[in-house]
Scaffold this motif. Sequence first.
Motif, PDB file in Angstrom:
ATOM      1  N   LYS A 151     -14.452  -7.426  40.204  1.00  0.00           N
ATOM      2  CA  LYS A 151     -13.819  -7.478  41.531  1.00  0.00           C
ATOM      3  C   LYS A 151     -14.568  -6.566  42.526  1.00  0.00           C
ATOM      4  CE  LYS A 151     -10.411  -7.948  44.515  1.00  0.00           C
ATOM      5  NZ  LYS A 151     -10.637  -9.058  45.380  1.00  0.00           N
ATOM      6  N   HIS A 152     -15.023  -5.401  42.037  1.00  0.00           N
ATOM      7  CA  HIS A 152     -15.710  -4.451  42.924  1.00  0.00           C
ATOM      8  C   HIS A 152     -17.080  -4.972  43.373  1.00  0.00           C
ATOM      9  CE1 HIS A 152     -13.326  -0.934  40.937  1.00  0.00           C
ATOM     10  NE2 HIS A 152     -12.589  -1.682  41.709  1.00  0.00           N
ATOM     11  N   LEU A 153     -17.555  -6.019  42.697  1.00  0.00           N
ATOM     12  CA  LEU A 153     -18.929  -6.476  42.937  1.00  0.00           C
ATOM     13  C   LEU A 153     -18.977  -7.824  43.640  1.00  0.00           C
ATOM     14  CD1 LEU A 153     -20.024  -5.236  39.462  1.00  0.00           C
ATOM     15  CD2 LEU A 153     -20.960  -4.390  41.629  1.00  0.00           C
ATOM     16  N   TYR A 185     -16.268  -0.514  52.210  1.00  0.00           N
ATOM     17  CA  TYR A 185     -15.690  -1.454  51.242  1.00  0.00           C
ATOM     18  C   TYR A 185     -14.521  -2.211  51.890  1.00  0.00           C
ATOM     19  CZ  TYR A 185     -13.845  -3.145  46.788  1.00  0.00           C
ATOM     20  OH  TYR A 185     -13.420  -3.946  45.746  1.00  0.00           O
ATOM     21  N   PRO A 186     -14.391  -3.506  51.698  1.00  0.00           N
ATOM     22  CA  PRO A 186     -15.101  -4.360  50.760  1.00  0.00           C
ATOM     23  C   PRO A 186     -16.364  -5.016  51.334  1.00  0.00           C
ATOM     24  CG  PRO A 186     -13.255  -5.564  51.680  1.00  0.00           C
ATOM     25  CD  PRO A 186     -13.237  -4.217  52.328  1.00  0.00           C
ATOM     26  N   GLY A 187     -16.948  -4.444  52.378  1.00  0.00           N
ATOM     27  CA  GLY A 187     -18.197  -4.983  52.918  1.00  0.00           C
ATOM     28  C   GLY A 187     -19.382  -4.645  52.029  1.00  0.00           C
ATOM     29  N   PHE A 188     -20.564  -5.063  52.442  1.00  0.00           N
ATOM     30  CA  PHE A 188     -21.767  -4.813  51.629  1.00  0.00           C
ATOM     31  C   PHE A 188     -22.068  -3.312  51.625  1.00  0.00           C
ATOM     32  CE2 PHE A 188     -25.995  -4.544  50.121  1.00  0.00           C
ATOM     33  CZ  PHE A 188     -26.098  -5.593  49.220  1.00  0.00           C
ATOM     34  N   PRO A 189     -22.157  -2.667  50.443  1.00  0.00           N
ATOM     35  CA  PRO A 189     -22.284  -1.203  50.392  1.00  0.00           C
ATOM     36  C   PRO A 189     -23.650  -0.699  50.853  1.00  0.00           C
ATOM     37  CG  PRO A 189     -22.056  -2.137  48.168  1.00  0.00           C
ATOM     38  CD  PRO A 189     -22.063  -3.289  49.118  1.00  0.00           C
ATOM     39  N   THR A 190     -23.625   0.321  51.683  1.00  0.00           N
ATOM     40  CA  THR A 190     -24.878   0.959  52.101  1.00  0.00           C
ATOM     41  C   THR A 190     -25.664   1.460  50.893  1.00  0.00           C
ATOM     42  OG1 THR A 190     -25.838   2.768  53.364  1.00  0.00           O
ATOM     43  CG2 THR A 190     -23.612   3.124  52.577  1.00  0.00           C
ATOM     44  N   ASP A 191     -24.965   1.854  49.825  1.00  0.00           N
ATOM     45  CA  ASP A 191     -25.660   2.400  48.657  1.00  0.00           C
ATOM     46  C   ASP A 191     -26.403   1.333  47.845  1.00  0.00           C
ATOM     47  OD1 ASP A 191     -24.794   4.876  49.422  1.00  0.00           O
ATOM     48  OD2 ASP A 191     -23.372   5.166  47.791  1.00  0.00           O
TER      49      ASP A 191
END
Length: 421
Positions: free
Chosen positions: A259-261, A300-306
């Motif tokens: 879900k986190h991905l 989150y839940p957008g595309f992570p900067t990391d």
Amino acid sequence: MEKLVITGKTPLKGEVIISGAKNAAVAIIPATLLINGVCTIDNLPNISDVKLYCDILKDLGSKVDWITDHKVVIDNTNITSSVAPLEVTRKFRASYYLIGALLGRCKEAQVGIPGGCNLGARPIDQHIKGFEALGAEVEVSQGNITAKANVLNGTTIYMDVVSVGATINIMLASVLAEGTTVIESAAKEPHIVDVANFLNTMGADIRGAGTDVIKVKGVKELKGNAEYSVVPDQIEAGTFMLAAVASKGDIIIKNCITKHLECVAAKITEIGGKIDANGDHLRVWCDKRTKKANIKTLPYPGFPTDLQPQIGVVLSLSKGTSIINESIWESRFQYTDELRKMGANITAQGKTAVFEGVDELYGAPVSATDLRAGAALIIAGIAANGTTEIYNLKHIDRGYENIEEKFRKLGAKIERVQEEE
Ligand code: UD1
């Protein structure tokens, strides 16, 4: 001096097991300071940031016993100081959590202002705003931040910026406060939920973590005597997903929360990679050249900067022109200078970078400018023709457990080599 030497053009194959989340671990370890007793934390990643944080706790009077490489028992019965080692904390960004935790526990805290990192300005005004709203007096001077309160009183705090660190820090400061604290426009990252779950396991009353309104009802004490297991690292999992795509490999990623991905998986599918999510594991594969895409990093839940540098490698090799807009950190494109040395065609200015996809990258000596830049260069080295040497490994070791070992098990030709000075 150590370097990673990678011989590239290897499609990754096999299985990788994801470690506990770095960003959850570096919040949960200081959060233990709120417990006047003992607690056990499992699934900690074996990385230098975690070791450093445990050493800081020892300085404050904590008893820290490692049971395994990933499991620690922390006894905070005899906290003797609310003054953190100032020099160490100045160099270590996540030391800002000591302010919230010590303020909550001792009603006072002194910490070196968490300093520079290579991502640009990293203000903590929202953390300070939160502490002051709870009734603390906060002073910043001579490189230190001092916070003091006779009593902390719950209140409603409206965040001006969606901030992971400020959300967690205000949670830490308010867990033992009088009354109820409401954090409006809270960040929603998985590790915020994890820190709230940890604190609730220990007796806190936090609701709404993972949404943009978090309510913390102050309790008299946290009980401890419980064990908690840290959530799997979403960013490490995303790093391996993107490595599989860049190398045109086929891998299974185990011990992750799919879900986190979802956001990363959607982007991978958009550019032509394949994903099969199944319970706590993911299969990721790619058998053709990927296509261009546009990306904007978001909380989150957008595309992570990391994961921005890691997908930047994939887009360097994708067909067509891609654009990345980095909306969180102002200096997160330094890795593009290194990728250019490997043949990438990238123009970066301010918060935008344009990637003209090239057919191939070529090995070159490059330097990890920060943690995620380092991960991106490993991916680039694995996908490139020839030999890549990556220097400045201290950044990578801060946040990835056994990274070369994990990539080697997937078939990458990667060695850590000691180079004569
Ligand atoms: C955390 C992560 C980091 C990740 C980042 C964004 C940890 C230890 N680090 O960093 O890996 O890249 O979230 O997902 O969890 N801001 C302010 N004032 C503040 C605080 C932040 O203006 O008081 C701004 C920052 O400049 C940045 C944005 O808010 O533009 C987000 O920062 P924040 O979410 O606080 O990042 P960190 O918690 O430092």
